[in-house]
Design a protein around this motif. Sequence first.
Motif, mmCIF file in Angstrom:
data_model
loop_
_atom_site.group_PDB
_atom_site.id
_atom_site.type_symbol
_atom_site.label_atom_id
_atom_site.label_comp_id
_atom_site.label_asym_id
_atom_site.label_seq_id
_atom_site.Cartn_x
_atom_site.Cartn_y
_atom_site.Cartn_z
ATOM 1 N N UNK A 100 0.857 -1.195 0.000
ATOM 2 C CA UNK A 100 0.000 0.000 0.000
ATOM 3 C C UNK A 100 0.888 1.239 0.000
ATOM 4 N N UNK A 101 0.704 2.042 -1.037
ATOM 5 C CA UNK A 101 1.472 3.297 -1.156
ATOM 6 C C UNK A 101 0.480 4.456 -1.205
ATOM 7 N N UNK A 102 0.657 5.405 -0.295
ATOM 8 C CA UNK A 102 -0.257 6.551 -0.254
ATOM 9 C C UNK A 102 0.193 7.613 -1.269
ATOM 10 N N UNK A 103 -0.737 8.054 -2.113
ATOM 11 C CA UNK A 103 -0.471 9.102 -3.096
ATOM 12 C C UNK A 103 -1.198 10.379 -2.651
ATOM 13 N N UNK A 104 -0.472 11.492 -2.586
ATOM 14 C CA UNK A 104 -1.064 12.787 -2.212
ATOM 15 C C UNK A 104 -1.247 13.632 -3.461
ATOM 16 N N UNK A 105 -2.447 14.163 -3.670
ATOM 17 C CA UNK A 105 -2.723 14.988 -4.835
ATOM 18 C C UNK A 105 -1.913 16.285 -4.790
ATOM 19 N N UNK A 106 -1.479 16.794 -5.951
ATOM 20 C CA UNK A 106 -0.752 18.074 -5.968
ATOM 21 C C UNK A 106 -1.609 19.251 -5.500
ATOM 22 N N UNK A 107 -2.933 19.140 -5.641
ATOM 23 C CA UNK A 107 -3.832 20.157 -5.091
ATOM 24 C C UNK A 107 -5.066 19.443 -4.552
ATOM 25 N N UNK A 154 -5.988 12.555 -1.507
ATOM 26 C CA UNK A 154 -5.174 11.531 -2.138
ATOM 27 C C UNK A 154 -5.865 10.185 -2.177
ATOM 28 N N UNK A 155 -5.073 9.084 -2.415
ATOM 29 C CA UNK A 155 -5.621 7.730 -2.488
ATOM 30 C C UNK A 155 -4.514 6.728 -2.167
ATOM 31 N N UNK A 169 1.043 4.958 -13.917
ATOM 32 C CA UNK A 169 0.432 6.267 -14.138
ATOM 33 C C UNK A 169 -0.868 6.330 -13.337
ATOM 34 N N UNK A 170 -1.241 7.506 -12.871
ATOM 35 C CA UNK A 170 -2.552 7.678 -12.217
ATOM 36 C C UNK A 170 -3.206 8.974 -12.695
#
Length: 311
Positions: free
Chosen positions: A251-258, A292-293, A305-306
């Motif tokens: 599980x890798x947490x991705x944070x949105x740029x905005x 994020x997700x 890619x996301x």
Amino acid sequence: MQKIGDITTTADPQGEFTDGNVAQGVSPTILPAAWFTTVQRELIAVLTDAGLKPDKSDDSQVSKAIQKMLSEGIDKAVVPASLTKAGITKLSNETNSDDETTAATPKSVTDALTGAKGVNLGDIMTVGARYPANGSKCTTFMSNYTPHLSAAKGSAKPALEISNQGNKDAVAALLLHREGDFATYFGLDTDNALAIGGYSLDGKRYRIYHENFTGDLSKKSTASLEPTGWFRDSDTGVIKQWGIVNRNGDTTRVTFPTQFPNACVNVQLTLRNSNAGGSTSNVFANNEDTQGFNYITASHEVQSFWMAIGY
């Protein structure tokens, strides 16, 4: 200059030369040296005023001196006309010029008023009239250069243009004006919105929208065009974000740029890289929120890619 009668008494009563009359006892005019001296001085003065020196071999100096003084005198006397001084001005047939040193010809005035380039001046309608009087014309502006309105830009060639001349604090609008303060403006406001307003509308402004418009014309779509970036549609409020995620575990947490202001409604993943053993399982996202997700993957799916959509 002295006349011959100023020097000798043998001149006639008008002070001019006479051949005399022996029978009547009238003597011919005596030519004293003083008179010749007067004539010579006058001629020399002409040369001197013209800036010429006497030349005994040139019998046309007086003529040259007069021509020279006339030419220089005209050049000095002729001054350009201005808004504050009378003078000589050049005529011009221009109908679209801001030159204040030339004068308009009747042709240029006629072209400007009667529409050599597509304007017909009409008649003033009488009070209560529905149409102009029989035989008269409405004022019309004609053009064959403006494309379909969906494609028309500021560079198009319309029949009539209302411009703010590049002043961002000024509107580009038509004015409908009756007596006193009764007026209505129609055009582009300072926020580039198509609007109508003015004293006759209770001092208010009303925006004009098309049937599908839901946004604000004063706002522009914005974006961060980076490998990890976003795009915000100012009309709909939809935001799209994108990037690349590298696996840091199952599980890798991705944070949105905005951050999405309201919600993230969709996340899409596309596998980009796998390890030497190849891809063995699907990649997917969960626990998406406005910030994020989670990127869920096995050990072989190392990079994807996301893209996320929200509002």
